[in-house]
Design a protein around this motif. Structure first.
Motif: not given
Ligand SMILES: [Fe+2]
Ligand SMILES: [Fe+2]
Length: 181
Positions: A70-80
């Motif tokens: 997720l970090k590598r893709r610049g994404l935040s954690r899932c809302k779930s």
């Protein structure tokens, strides 16, 4: 034509990112299940403690693998993520309270569902080398969790079947929801 190719590859990237989020939250859910079970097993199923502690270490490792993706893709954690934590912990405490039989049945049901999804994800994301490598990296552990719990060979009565199918359905629902948040 070029534009179509670009948008298809964007879709694939988004799908891979979504799957990484769901898997990351799912691994957090798995850590929470084992945390709850370990807490209760101290009173109800001491013999399972070494196995559960080892499973939890693996799940923490898996969570880190997807967290790094997720970090590598610049994404935040899932809302779930927090739903997985709360649901996983409640499931862990509840089944831990019921003892060794329920604990192992839960592990088998969760891991069987997870393994089916992981194999499907590998086919679906075949173009995304990093995603496939993250997923492949945890397959053996999940298979081992499934097999060692299944090896306890508890007889599965009516209650076991109900518990097992409820746990499978809950796992499916969390994955389904995570893919749509
Ligand atoms: Fe895992
Ligand atoms: Fe596992």
């Amino acid at each position: 034509m070029k534009r179509e190719g670009f948008s298809a590859s964007m879709k694939a990237t988004n799908l891979a990112g979504r799957v990484m989020k769901v898997n990351h939250a799912g691994e957090h859910g798995a850590v929470s299940i084992y945390t709850g079970q370990i807490f209760m097993a101290r009173f109800t199923a001491k013999s399972l403690l070494p196995e559960l502690l080892a499973f939890k270490v693996d799940e923490e490792k898996h969570r880190t693998i997807f967290g790094n993706e997720l970090k590598r893709r610049g994404l935040s954690r899932c809302k779930s993520y927090w739903l997985c934590a709360a649901g996983g912990y409640a499931l862990g405490i509840g089944t831990g309270l019921l003892g060794a039989h329920a604990i192992s049945l839960t592990t088998v049901a969760v891991e069987r569902t997870v393994l089916r999804h992981l194999r499907h994800q590998i086919e679906l994301l075949a173009q995304d080398v990093e995603a496939v490598s993250a997923i492949s990296g945890i397959l053996n552990d999940e298979q081992e969790h499934h097999d060692s719990a299944a090896n306890h060979n508890y007889p599965i009565g009516m209650f076991g079947r109900i518990l097992s199918s409820a746990v499978s359905r809950a796992t499916e629902s969390v994955i389904w929801l995570g893919m749509r948040l």
